[in-house]
Write a protein that holds these residues in place. Structure first.
Motif, PDB file in Angstrom:
ATOM      1  N   THR A  66       0.826  -1.220   0.000  1.00 53.71           N
ATOM      2  CA  THR A  66       0.000   0.000   0.000  1.00 53.71           C
ATOM      3  C   THR A  66       0.853   1.260   0.000  1.00 53.71           C
ATOM      4  N   MET A  67       2.191   1.103  -0.067  1.00 53.14           N
ATOM      5  CA  MET A  67       3.068   2.264  -0.055  1.00 53.14           C
ATOM      6  C   MET A  67       4.071   2.211  -1.206  1.00 53.14           C
ATOM      7  N   THR A  68       4.553   3.376  -1.581  1.00 47.14           N
ATOM      8  CA  THR A  68       5.585   3.459  -2.606  1.00 47.14           C
ATOM      9  C   THR A  68       6.962   3.221  -1.971  1.00 47.14           C
ATOM     10  N   ASP A  69       7.998   3.229  -2.794  1.00 47.94           N
ATOM     11  CA  ASP A  69       9.370   3.066  -2.298  1.00 47.94           C
ATOM     12  C   ASP A  69      10.149   4.381  -2.370  1.00 47.94           C
ATOM     13  N   GLU A  70       9.448   5.491  -2.238  1.00 49.57           N
ATOM     14  CA  GLU A  70      10.110   6.792  -2.344  1.00 49.57           C
ATOM     15  C   GLU A  70      11.157   6.978  -1.242  1.00 49.57           C
ATOM     16  N   LYS A  71      12.317   7.541  -1.637  1.00 54.49           N
ATOM     17  CA  LYS A  71      13.426   7.719  -0.699  1.00 54.49           C
ATOM     18  C   LYS A  71      13.876   9.173  -0.662  1.00 54.49           C
ATOM     19  N   ASP A  72      14.577   9.514   0.409  1.00 55.35           N
ATOM     20  CA  ASP A  72      15.100  10.873   0.523  1.00 55.35           C
ATOM     21  C   ASP A  72      16.449  10.986  -0.186  1.00 55.35           C
ATOM     22  N   GLU A  73      17.107  12.126  -0.043  1.00 62.98           N
ATOM     23  CA  GLU A  73      18.368  12.361  -0.745  1.00 62.98           C
ATOM     24  C   GLU A  73      19.478  11.430  -0.276  1.00 62.98           C
ATOM     25  N   GLN A  74      19.343  10.904   0.950  1.00 66.76           N
ATOM     26  CA  GLN A  74      20.346   9.976   1.481  1.00 66.76           C
ATOM     27  C   GLN A  74      20.056   8.519   1.114  1.00 66.76           C
ATOM     28  N   GLY A  75      18.976   8.313   0.370  1.00 63.62           N
ATOM     29  CA  GLY A  75      18.624   6.968  -0.040  1.00 63.62           C
ATOM     30  C   GLY A  75      17.809   6.209   0.992  1.00 63.62           C
ATOM     31  N   GLU A  76      17.343   6.913   2.032  1.00 64.29           N
ATOM     32  CA  GLU A  76      16.530   6.284   3.072  1.00 64.29           C
ATOM     33  C   GLU A  76      15.049   6.413   2.715  1.00 64.29           C
ATOM     34  N   LEU A  77      14.275   5.385   3.036  1.00 61.88           N
ATOM     35  CA  LEU A  77      12.842   5.443   2.767  1.00 61.88           C
ATOM     36  C   LEU A  77      12.206   6.596   3.520  1.00 61.88           C
ATOM     37  N   LEU A  78      11.292   7.292   2.859  1.00 63.76           N
ATOM     38  CA  LEU A  78      10.556   8.372   3.506  1.00 63.76           C
ATOM     39  C   LEU A  78       9.635   7.791   4.577  1.00 63.76           C
ATOM     40  N   PRO A  79       9.204   8.589   5.556  1.00 62.65           N
ATOM     41  CA  PRO A  79       8.262   8.106   6.575  1.00 62.65           C
ATOM     42  C   PRO A  79       7.012   7.508   5.926  1.00 62.65           C
ATOM     43  N   ASN A  80       6.405   6.554   6.611  1.00 65.70           N
ATOM     44  CA  ASN A  80       5.245   5.849   6.059  1.00 65.70           C
ATOM     45  C   ASN A  80       4.161   6.793   5.547  1.00 65.70           C
ATOM     46  N   GLU A  81       3.866   7.847   6.328  1.00 67.50           N
ATOM     47  CA  GLU A  81       2.761   8.730   5.950  1.00 67.50           C
ATOM     48  C   GLU A  81       3.029   9.475   4.643  1.00 67.50           C
ATOM     49  N   LEU A  82       4.315   9.626   4.286  1.00 73.09           N
ATOM     50  CA  LEU A  82       4.666  10.304   3.039  1.00 73.09           C
ATOM     51  C   LEU A  82       4.682   9.349   1.849  1.00 73.09           C
ATOM     52  N   ARG A  83       4.700   8.060   2.122  1.00 72.89           N
ATOM     53  CA  ARG A  83       4.736   7.072   1.039  1.00 72.89           C
ATOM     54  C   ARG A  83       3.375   6.464   0.739  1.00 72.89           C
ATOM     55  N   HIS A  84       2.354   6.925   1.483  1.00 74.70           N
ATOM     56  CA  HIS A  84       0.995   6.455   1.228  1.00 74.70           C
ATOM     57  C   HIS A  84       0.332   7.288   0.154  1.00 74.70           C
ATOM     58  N   THR A  85      -0.216   6.638  -0.841  1.00 74.32           N
ATOM     59  CA  THR A  85      -0.979   7.316  -1.891  1.00 74.32           C
ATOM     60  C   THR A  85      -2.463   7.150  -1.593  1.00 74.32           C
ATOM     61  N   ASN A  86      -3.275   7.893  -2.314  1.00 69.70           N
ATOM     62  CA  ASN A  86      -4.732   7.746  -2.148  1.00 69.70           C
ATOM     63  C   ASN A  86      -5.171   6.327  -2.483  1.00 69.70           C
ATOM     64  N   PHE A  87      -4.513   5.729  -3.468  1.00 71.33           N
ATOM     65  CA  PHE A  87      -4.844   4.351  -3.824  1.00 71.33           C
ATOM     66  C   PHE A  87      -4.503   3.401  -2.681  1.00 71.33           C
ATOM     67  N   GLY A  88      -3.328   3.601  -2.078  1.00 73.65           N
ATOM     68  CA  GLY A  88      -2.934   2.763  -0.956  1.00 73.65           C
ATOM     69  C   GLY A  88      -3.886   2.908   0.219  1.00 73.65           C
ATOM     70  N   LYS A  89      -4.304   4.134   0.488  1.00 70.87           N
ATOM     71  CA  LYS A  89      -5.260   4.373   1.571  1.00 70.87           C
ATOM     72  C   LYS A  89      -6.600   3.708   1.272  1.00 70.87           C
ATOM     73  N   PHE A  90      -6.972   3.715  -0.011  1.00 68.48           N
ATOM     74  CA  PHE A  90      -8.214   3.049  -0.419  1.00 68.48           C
ATOM     75  C   PHE A  90      -8.132   1.553  -0.167  1.00 68.48           C
ATOM     76  N   LEU A  91      -6.998   0.951  -0.499  1.00 69.13           N
ATOM     77  CA  LEU A  91      -6.825  -0.489  -0.272  1.00 69.13           C
ATOM     78  C   LEU A  91      -6.963  -0.817   1.207  1.00 69.13           C
ATOM     79  N   ARG A  92      -6.387   0.020   2.064  1.00 64.97           N
ATOM     80  CA  ARG A  92      -6.461  -0.237   3.502  1.00 64.97           C
ATOM     81  C   ARG A  92      -7.860  -0.006   4.051  1.00 64.97           C
ATOM     82  N   SER A  93      -8.503   1.073   3.616  1.00 67.66           N
ATOM     83  CA  SER A  93      -9.827   1.388   4.151  1.00 67.66           C
ATOM     84  C   SER A  93     -10.866   0.356   3.762  1.00 67.66           C
TER      85      SER A  93
END
Length: 206
Positions: A66-93
């Motif tokens: 339900t989340m993307t693999d978006e990373k910051d400039e250091q190559g670390e995954l962004l916090p969960n809330e920033l990697r959730h898309t509307n589609f991912g939220k729909f899947l969970r809801s």
């Protein structure tokens, strides 16, 4: 006597049968969701994570990611809330992300009804009472899920889990499954304080 027979023998047979039927009937939806996840969120389609099951035995649980693999400039995954898309939220809801758990039910890792499998890191945080939730197979849905899900406290969840462990019966399972369909249809109890999921469990204050 009847409840004991159900718990020790018939429950597993019913779980396997219901999971197999559900996978067959829902196969078009499973394929469609898998394709949409691949297009909108990327690969792999399935999210795999170790969870403790019966007697705290670790197994791999399957869900749709339900989340993307978006990373910051250091190559670390962004916090969960920033990697959730509307589609991912729909899947969970809609709980569509949890459909692959039917595979876990077929394998015997999980049951249709039981305490939800939580993170492995929580094992050392449970007290003796809370640890009893692992006396049975974890479930796709459970007593806590039809009584508040993510809108109730951890302590309330554990109380519901142990209440279920102590009172397993066919009628209780049937009632929980029926209520689950209504909860999912209404999308009730998904979020707590506008978060996607519950806050992490940090142990019960003594």
């Amino acid at each position: 006597m009847l409840n004991s027979l159900y718990r020790n023998y018939f429950k597993r047979v019913i779980d396997f049968t219901l999971a197999l039927i559900a996978i067959i009937l829902l196969s078009p939806i499973l394929v469609l969701v898998a394709l949409l996840v691949r297009v909108k969120l990327g690969s792999p389609v399935l999210f795999k994570q170790d969870r403790p099951g019966l007697n705290e035995k670790i197994f791999t649980m399957y869900k749709f990611r339900t989340m993307t693999d978006e990373k910051d400039e250091q190559g670390e995954l962004l916090p969960n809330e920033l990697r959730h898309t509307n589609f991912g939220k729909f899947l969970r809801s809609t709980s569509l992300d949890e459909l692959p758990e039917l595979i876990n039910v077929l394998k015997g890792d999980m049951s249709i009804v039981g305490p939800r499998p939580l993170l492995v890191e929580y094992l050392d945080l449970y007290n003796d009472y809370q640890s009893r939730r692992h006396d049975v197979r974890p479930g796709v849905t459970g007593l806590a899920q039809v009584n508040g899900r993510n809108t109730i406290s951890w302590e309330e969840k554990f109380n519901y889990d142990i209440k279920y462990v102590d009172n397993i019966s066919f009628l209780i399972d049937f009632n929980i499954i029926s209520k689950t369909f209504m909860k999912v249809f209404r999308r009730e109890g998904v979020n707590k304080n506008n978060n996607v999921t519950m806050n992490k469990f940090t142990g019960t204050k003594r």
